[in-house]
Design a protein around this motif. Sequence first.
Motif: not given
Length: 493
Positions: A389-390, A392, A394, A411, A438, A442, A466, A468
């Motif tokens: 969950s970590d 995610s 922000v 993250p 994680r 990221t 990850s 984005t």
Amino acid sequence: MRIRSLVCVLATGALGAAVVPAASAAPSTFNVRDFGARGNGSTLDDDAVDRAITAASAVGGTVAFPAGTYQSRTIHLKSNVTLQLSAGATVRAASSGFDKPEPNAFSKFQDFGHSHFHDALLWGDGVSNVTITGSGTFDGAGLVTANTVKSGQGDKILSLTRCANVTLRGVTFVRGGHFAVLTNGCHDVLLDTVTVLSTMDRDGVNLINSWNVEVSHSHIEGIDDALAFKSDFALGRTFTSEHIRVHDSTIRSTENNALQFGVESCGDFRDVVFTNIAITGAGKAGIGIVSEDGGHISDVHYSHITEDRVSSPVFMRLGGRGSCRGSPPPGSISGVTIDDLTGTHLTTPQPVRGDQEYASSLIGSPGHDITDVSLSNIRLTVPGGHPVSDASAVPPEGPALFRPREFGVRPAYGFWLRHVARVTFTGVVVTSDKPDGRPAFTLGDGDHVQWTDTRAQASTGPFDVSITGSTGVVLTRCTTTAGDPLRVSGRTG
């Protein structure tokens, strides 16, 4: 040479009979005891030391401190003087009677300790050709560490402004108050084989607005920033901090940053090299680069660095606090290289505010990227143990945020990057002591970020990398430590 011809003057106060050399004598070495210093640990010896400094300054001489404890209020440095502390000699700060903090029209731009310089055990303004050497000790026993200083109190051991050609060699500084060593607007400064032990006080060494600096073969410890390069507005102007070399030294901060740029960052920093450094503790960043006040930090290079008991191995932050005249917009961080960095036991050396560890982070601001950073031959073993969950998390964007803890859980377990451009990872390996949910890396809002020959321990979550909101992302010959392809979330290419 021992002073042989002495003239007695009237006794004053607790000093007893003070003496000065005869006018006919022209010695090159001036023993503080010949000027009335007792060295008994109770008599205030600073007036005698000042007399010896005045005499030595006139001929470019040496002020000698034989073994003993010299209890002192403020000592006033002058040009063309060497202070020589023999083995067993200690200059110890009294608890009162120090020079008052001088007025400063620019004090609103930085904290009290950075804004005032005269409330110190030793201070000099505009001095040149000053050497402090020997195997003795400066002990700030009577100094305070508070952000405000009452009249008569001192908060620094050594304070130098607008100075030139300063050498510190061999001596030890203990119990430094707010700063064991503070310089501002100085150039041609050498610290060699210096020991600073201030882990029960605050900062070790702060070199502010200073250039042509070398720190070598030294051991520097502080509870706050250990060895910091900063640029504030305390002198009513800034100087470019450049041509700085730090090598073959051990640096430790128990609750803050070990090697630090900023946070005070009104002026620019460039041409800086760190090599062969053992970082043995950092409650915040081992390697910290922070521009918050409009300064441009560039051409900074680290190589052959080890880290142990460090909360955040690498922390770069380009923000917009603007605490300088004119409230400047964000500056820049560019042209940084880190090569051959090894980090183990990557958690804070003692309890601090916030978490005990944070992933390495490169954090720009919207519209202000950290650029042109090369990370190579890096091996980090982080604590791990975070849930999926970590991934995610922000972290906030606030422009005035600059402390690692203010961004919260990252993250990623290895490196988290946001608002960056032209960053390369080459030969980087990240693993964790405990499995972590994680990704290892990221990236958000990145441009032309590349990983080559990089390996990471597989996440227990669905992704190892990850991405984005980024373009120009390339991974070449990158695998897990087990040899499997890295699992990538987001767009590459």
